[in-house]
Every structure is written in structure tokens, then in C-alpha cells.
Design an enzyme around this catalytic site. Structure first.
Site, short mmCIF file in Angstrom:
data_model
loop_
_atom_site.label_atom_id
_atom_site.label_comp_id
_atom_site.label_asym_id
_atom_site.label_seq_id
_atom_site.Cartn_x
_atom_site.Cartn_y
_atom_site.Cartn_z
N GLY A 247 0.66 -1.08 -0.01
CA GLY A 247 0.08 -0.10 0.06
C GLY A 247 0.90 1.23 -0.16
N GLU B 94 -0.13 1.86 -6.87
CA GLU B 94 0.55 1.06 -6.01
C GLU B 94 0.69 -0.36 -6.36
OE1 GLU B 94 1.82 1.93 -3.27
OE2 GLU B 94 1.44 4.17 -3.11
N GLU C 47 4.41 -1.95 -6.77
CA GLU C 47 4.80 -3.12 -5.86
C GLU C 47 4.77 -4.63 -6.48
OE1 GLU C 47 4.76 -2.70 -1.98
OE2 GLU C 47 3.54 -0.86 -1.91
N PRO D 142 -8.49 4.90 15.21
CA PRO D 142 -7.48 5.75 15.89
C PRO D 142 -6.56 4.73 16.57
CG PRO D 142 -9.63 6.63 16.55
CD PRO D 142 -9.77 5.29 15.98
N GLU E 146 10.79 -7.83 -1.99
CA GLU E 146 10.61 -8.61 -0.52
C GLU E 146 8.91 -9.03 -0.64
OE1 GLU E 146 10.62 -5.54 1.77
OE2 GLU E 146 11.75 -4.34 0.29
#
Lengths: 253, 253
Positions: A54, A77, A81, A100, A133
DNA sequence: GTAATAGTGTCTCTAAGACATTATACT
DNA sequence: AGTATAATGTCTTAGAGACACTATTAC
């Protein structure tokens, strides 16, 4: 109170703002099992843990240039990636996560997408992508607390949504090769639903889709350990005959 | 490119950020027709147009205090603008909208919720709520360009999602009184699906829910223009027997 | 040949759809 | 009494599920 609400809509600038990210649940089918693309984190927080790919939404200066759309960020993205192009995958927003504390560094609101990758493209991901990775992990083997942040929640919600839509959308066709056999499609249903599908009954269901013009026969056969299987393909949407998935239309005369 | 992604995840702070809002599609049923709660805008942009209620997510200072959850913001906005409590309504996140330019002032990402209000509570909204200018508008009568921002898109997506979930969730029970007649429930289905439901067939479907323990008979009758109708109520979720809606469980022995 | 699995066929049951019919209120 | 509609019942058909069975390939 009223004035507060009105001020908020009149002038948005003074409010503190969260970071907005786009997170991807990139899925494919390997040997009949759902696999999700994960990245090993190199820094804190959650250093060493696996995380969904992300990144941060680009918003420009926020006034003249308001930046990129959410869907565009997801495509970007995904490409950064994995090297995959948007036309190769089904990319769909499914939920937004903003609890939160979900990122200890700061308030982050993540808009989550799932990306369904055909098995034959999945092999290219490690080689082609930017993220050296990146690795495919079997969804069933992930135990709690192997994922960073609230990414386990995100994954769970993605799978739940996919289960809901499997029977009523064309979603399954994005997890098989472009030309696929009925047993291959059946494997997708078995993996997503988490239980084996009866071969005879499943075949009957697919046959109806062929009669209805959703699928069509394709040349070639799929070689297997035993008897080869005939191939089919999903018929692309056309203006007159919009694409349908399982059950998405009436089956009248 | 790789380094860019990694820096993004390592240090989120330097990125420009959008404002994040919560927008509400507050729906109820009036005289058999779906109505949505709208607010007349008093200032530019879109001055004089109708808009969905909503407001800015509170994020605290973003570090020590990360502010309120998205769901909490939705509940708070609902209360501020209608006076309704969260226990009175079904409030559910359904999509997030972030197209650049959707708010001309600045980049705003809106997390959208639908809120389903029982008809008997809907009448209180104008009196009780904070927003004196709030009004119910029939969904069917809204023509294009009466709504501000991209709120027409948001409304359309909300209704589409509700149509998907109507048959497979308990959603419909949030648009009828707590004790409701079968014809009242049928009106919800007719309104959301946009086509009349056959009385006999619909009744049969509801009767199955009673046999399955999803609904139960309730005292009293609903008086109508002709023959009164018996009342039923949705059986609350219990730990052993989780609540189910239409079709959400197996109907085995 | 044998194992494996693609592909076919059958039986049952549930549920949807399209009605016709009866019952019970309000006016 | 007449009207409206709640409530019940019937017939047909589509589709799911649980199988048994046949066909064709790899080994």
C-alpha cells in the site's frame, strides 16, 4: 453546535487532517489455495512483520492540483509493488479503515482494495515487481499476529466481501486463466467459500452460463493428471449484452 | 521507486493530506416511498443546492490523540444533524469517495455511510435535530443536478448496495416500525427494489422467517384502510442464536 | 490394466413466480 | 352492501444438493 457544523462545511482548512493511504489485498490461487501478497516490513513499527502492500494517496497541493483519484492510487501502488497492469487484474474498493491508533505513528485512514490476479500472472510478480521482498502467503496458514497494523482485519473483510459477491458477480473469472477449465473455476469457488464444491452440480451451474452466453467454449484443452478438460472463456462485456457473472441476470426465455 | 514507497511507509508526515469527511445517506420510508434526508446549503460552493449531511472527521492532534473512529464520527454527525441516537438506526459504511475536484475548495475524501431510520422516528427529525434546514426528499423525485458535490453518485451507490443486501441481511427490518405488519415489510422491499412485490409470495417468504425463528409474532394489530394486519418483530441477536436476516442461514432441519 | 478425474444423468427438495380464492375489516 | 386488502392455497418451474454412473486420459 449548529454553527460548528456549518463552519466545518464552509471552511475545511483549519481542521487537522489524517494521512490517507490505499492498501491492497492482492490475491491469487496457487495449487487450489488462496494466497495473498505480503511484504516484510524493514522498519518500525511492526518491523519484521508482514504487511499488505500500500501507500499514501497523492493529493497534490490540495487546492490547484488535487492529486490522483483513489482508484488511480490503487492502480499505481499495484504497479509499483507488483509490476502488474490494471487491465490484468480485477481491482475493487471494498472498505475503509480508520480506527485511531491503527498506525502508532499518526492517524492514518486506509482505503482498502482487493486485487484479483490470474494464476499465470502471479508467478511474474516477484521477478517483475518493484518490491523485492514481496511474497505470496497462503491465506489459510496465516495465524493471528503475523500481520502488521490492522491488516488482518482488512484481509478478513476482503475475504468476507468476496464470499458475498462470488455467486453474483464475475469476480471468480479474475482468479482463473483467461481460458479456463470448469475444474479450475470450481477450485476458485472451493477456495473462496472454504468448502469443496460438488463436481456435477458445479458443472451444471457453469453449463447454464454457457447457454446464457456469459461464457463460451475456447479452443484447446487443459492437460491434467488424468483426463484433459475442455476450456472456456468469459465473454467480454458488449454494449448490447452487458457482462454478467453468476446469477446476475434473469434467465428467462 | 522502491525507495519512494519505503519512505512513504517509514515516514508519513511529509506528505500533503486531504481532508477526510463522513457523509450520511439517511433514509426512511414515507408513504411507501424511500426518502433521503437533505440539507439546503447556505454558502458556496453549491449554494442553494441540496446536500447529504456530513462533517469532518476529528483526528485530534494526530499523534498523541488520534481522534475519533470513523464509525464514531458517523454516529456523532447523525446525532448532530438529526438528533437520532445510534441505537435507533442501522448505520453502515458502504464506500469511500475521493475523486479530485469533487469539492472545489480542496481535496476531500468522504467515507460514506447509510443510516436507515424507522418511519415513526423520521417525523421527529426536523423538530429534534440541530440542522433546522434538514428535509426529507423522495428519492424518486430527485432529478440530476439537484444535489451538491458528487452526492448524487453517493446516493446511487448507497441504494445499489442496499438492493444487494436487502435479501441477504436484516437491513429491511430497520426501515419498518419495531412491530411491523407483513404489508409494511413488503412496502420496504417494493421501495428498495423499485418494483411491487407479490403479496402472496412475499407473505410466504416472511412466514419462513417466522418458522426459522428470525421473526416472532407481536401483540396488537396494524389498522389500515381495510382489514387490519397482524404484527411481528425481529428477534434480537442472542449469543447462541445469532440474528439472521433474509436467507442468511441454512434452513435445514 | 489401473488410477484419476472429466463429464453425464437422476432423484429430491426448496423456493420463486404467477396466479385464484377466501376472510375480515372500514366506509 | 361494497370496497379494499389481509391471508391462504395451488400450480409450475428453476435451481441446489446428494448422489450414481460413464468416458477418456496419464501412468
Amino acid at each position: 453546535m449548529t454553527s460548528e457544523v456549518q463552519r466545518a462545511r464552509q471552511s475545511l482548512a483549519p481542521y487537522a487532517r489524517p494521512a490517507v493511504a490505499v492498501d491492497l489485498v492482492v490475491l491469487t490461487l496457487v495449487d487450489g489455495a488462496l494466497h495473498v501478497l505480503l511484504i516484510r516490513r524493514g522498519e518500525p513499527p511492526f518491523e519484521g512483520k508482514l504487511a499488505l502492500p500500500g501507500g499514501i494517496l497523492r493529493v497534490g497541493d490540495g487546492e490547484e492540483d488535487q492529486g490522483e483519484d483513489l482508484d488511480v492510487a490503487a492502480v499505481r501502488e499495484l504497479h509499483e509493488e507488483t509490476g502488474l497492469e490494471s487491465r490484468d487484474v480485477l481491482l475493487e474498493q471494498f472498505a475503509t479503515f480508520g480506527r485511531p491508533g491503527r498506525d502508532p505513528r499518526m492517524r492514518v485512514v486506509s482505503v482498502a482494495y482487493y486485487a484479483l490476479v490470474r494464476p499465470e500472472l502471479a508467478r511474474r510478480v516477484r521477478a517483475g515487481g518493484d518490491a523485492a521482498e514481496a511474497r505470496w502467503e497462503a491465506v489459510g496458514r496465516l495465524d493471528a499476529s503475523t500481520l502488521a497494523f490492522d491488516h488482518e482485519d482488512i484481509l478478513r473483510v476482503a475475504l468476507a466481501r468476496m464470499r458475498e459477491k462470488l455467486d453474483t458477480s464475475a469476480l471468480a473469472f479474475s482468479l482463473v486463466p483467461e481460458r479456463f477449465s470448469i475444474p479450475e473455476l470450481r477450485a476458485v469457488f472451493s477456495a473462496v467459500k472454504g468448502e469443496p464444491q460438488d463436481p456435477g452440480n458445479f458443472r451444471r451451474k457453469v453449463k447454464r452460463l454457457i447457454e446464457d452466453g456469459v461464457l463460451e467454449a475456447a479452443p484447446g484443452v487443459r492437460r491434467t493428471a488424468s483426463k484433459p478438460a475442455a476450456l472456456y472463456r468469459f465473454r467480454a462485456a458488449s454494449p448490447e449484452t452487458p457482462a454478467r457473472g453468476f446469477k446476475s441476470g434473469t434467465r428467462s426465455a
